[in-house]
Scaffold this motif. Structure first.
Motif, PDB file in Angstrom:
ATOM      1  N   HIS A  22      36.934  43.751  36.585  1.00 44.67           N
ATOM      2  CA  HIS A  22      37.317  42.566  36.996  1.00 44.67           C
ATOM      3  C   HIS A  22      36.390  42.707  35.616  1.00 44.67           C
ATOM      4  CE1 HIS A  22      34.655  39.137  37.631  1.00 44.67           C
ATOM      5  NE2 HIS A  22      36.549  39.038  37.522  1.00 44.67           N
ATOM      6  N   LEU A  59      48.117  42.456  37.406  1.00 50.33           N
ATOM      7  CA  LEU A  59      47.437  42.551  39.169  1.00 50.33           C
ATOM      8  C   LEU A  59      48.111  42.822  39.431  1.00 50.33           C
ATOM      9  CD1 LEU A  59      45.714  42.000  41.011  1.00 50.33           C
ATOM     10  CD2 LEU A  59      46.131  40.127  42.095  1.00 50.33           C
ATOM     11  N   SER A 103      37.095  34.954  40.172  1.00 53.64           N
ATOM     12  CA  SER A 103      37.076  35.755  39.114  1.00 53.64           C
ATOM     13  C   SER A 103      34.792  34.836  38.868  1.00 53.64           C
ATOM     14  CB  SER A 103      37.409  35.441  38.235  1.00 53.64           C
ATOM     15  OG  SER A 103      36.710  36.148  37.054  1.00 53.64           O
ATOM     16  N   LEU A 121      41.104  39.666  35.881  1.00 53.99           N
ATOM     17  CA  LEU A 121      41.746  41.194  36.506  1.00 53.99           C
ATOM     18  C   LEU A 121      42.506  42.426  34.945  1.00 53.99           C
ATOM     19  CD1 LEU A 121      42.018  39.767  39.965  1.00 53.99           C
ATOM     20  CD2 LEU A 121      39.990  41.257  38.746  1.00 53.99           C
TER      21      LEU A 121
END
Length: 356
Positions: free
Chosen positions: A178, A205, A289, A216
């Motif tokens: 992240h 992802l 996020s 990500l």
């Protein structure tokens, strides 16, 4: 209702340590590819070979290992989508139209795809940066299966695989990172380009062919031939630590230059998650996020990474339907997803004693 998603493994419910590193390294994965020496490879595999392969591997794993076997052809499309969303199968495995199986270990964290591109894809998955420990479990299981099944192996090329890019160790080590600091400072492309130049691959992802969302990034080794397993794993670990250091510096820059603006973004994101009545999957990823970032930099203290991880998993399209036990249209999913997130964040505030 979390138990409705019956393949959420126990490891998915374990607690994070709360360290900033746990926020940056979302998860670690080790995957090895193996093929049985007397069964044709995928390109020449016929239906009767597929049947024989699945029956043979199933008999071995059920005798030697504790866990659960799933016949993929007997699962509904929704259940198969859920397995993908839980990172237990690959996008390619989801599309298979031939006999295939999935074995889930009893202790959680290890799964075996049977009859994917290779006969066996054994993978271990864990939170945080945990590649060394996962690899020990995966190789121990690999050795147990190899006692009964002879793997296709060549003294010069190592383990033989359907795709030449997996020759040698057949090993992919990956970490899900992240990196909002690098995204906000426009440094992420430069950093990840450097990783690619030393033999790494960057994906979304859900791996190959998937989009990058929510800041990500999945980082894995590109080459499997010519290096020992330990060397590949240590290379990824070392590179991950380097990227974590750069990400932390980027976060410090952000908070020195625009602390109020980023705190505002973090708390606005949390407020939307707590109050929305309609919310899409992509919006959830972007809002989570920002909240995950807030936890990492210590701005949000009353929500754990366990909760954020659970919401990220359960709010996916198939999982949210299994969670509520209903087949839902897109609009209904957005409503139910918002309902679930409001409820889960309220429960989380109660768990920590924070003001609701």
């Amino acid at each position: 209702m979390l138990d409705n998603i019956k393949w959420i493994l126990p490891s998915d419910r374990e607690s994070y340590t709360g360290a900033e590193e746990d926020e940056i390294v979302v998860s670690s994965r080790i995957r090895i590819a193996r093929n049985i020496s007397d069964i044709p490879f995928e390109i020449k595999l016929k239906d009767n070979d597929s049947d024989r392969l699945v029956r043979l591997v199933r008999s071995v794993v059920e005798e030697k290992l504790k866990g659960k076997f799933l016949d993929i052809q007997k699962l509904s499309p929704l259940e198969k989508e859920s397995l993908l969303e839980c990172h237990l199968i690959s996008p390619a495995f989801l599309k298979l139209n031939r006999p295939a199986g999935l074995f889930l270990s009893e202790g959680g964290g290890i799964s075996i795809m049977i009859n994917e591109e290779d006969h066996l894809r054994i993978q271990g998955l864990s939170h945080g940066l945990n590649l060394t420990e996962i690899s020990s479990d995966v190789f121990a299981l690999d050795e147990k299966i190899g006692e009964d099944l002879e793997y296709a192996f060549d003294e010069q090329y190592g383990f033989l695989t359907s795709c030449p890019t997996n020759l040698g160790t057949g090993l992919r080590a990956s970490v899900l990172l992240h990196l909002p600091g690098l995204v906000f400072t426009n440094e992420v492309e430069k950093v990840l380009k450097g990783a690619v130049q030393i033999g790494m691959t960057v994906r979304g992802l859900y791996g190959e062919g998937t989009e990058i969302k929510g800041s990500l990034f999945q980082l894995s080794n590109q080459h499997t031939l010519g290096l020992k397993e330990e060397e590949l794993i240590q290379t990824i670990i070392k590179l991950t630590h380097m990227i974590m250091d750069i990400e932390k510096k980027a976060r410090n820059v952000i908070f020195e230059k625009a602390k109020d603006e980023f705190e505002d973004k973090i708390f606005r994101s949390l407020a939307v998650l707590k109050s929305a009545r309609l919310i899409s999957t992509d919006e959830v990823l972007n809002l989570l996020s920002a909240v995950r970032f807030g936890i990492g930099v210590g701005v949000i203290k009353d929500i754990s990474l366990d909760v954020i991880n659970e919401i990220m998993l359960v709010s996916r399209p198939a999982n949210i339907q299994l969670y509520f036990g209903e087949i839902l249209e897109e609009h209904e999913r957005d409503v139910k997803r918002a309902e679930y997130i409001r409820k889960r964040l309220t429960e989380a505030a109660g768990e920590t004693g924070a003001e609701k």
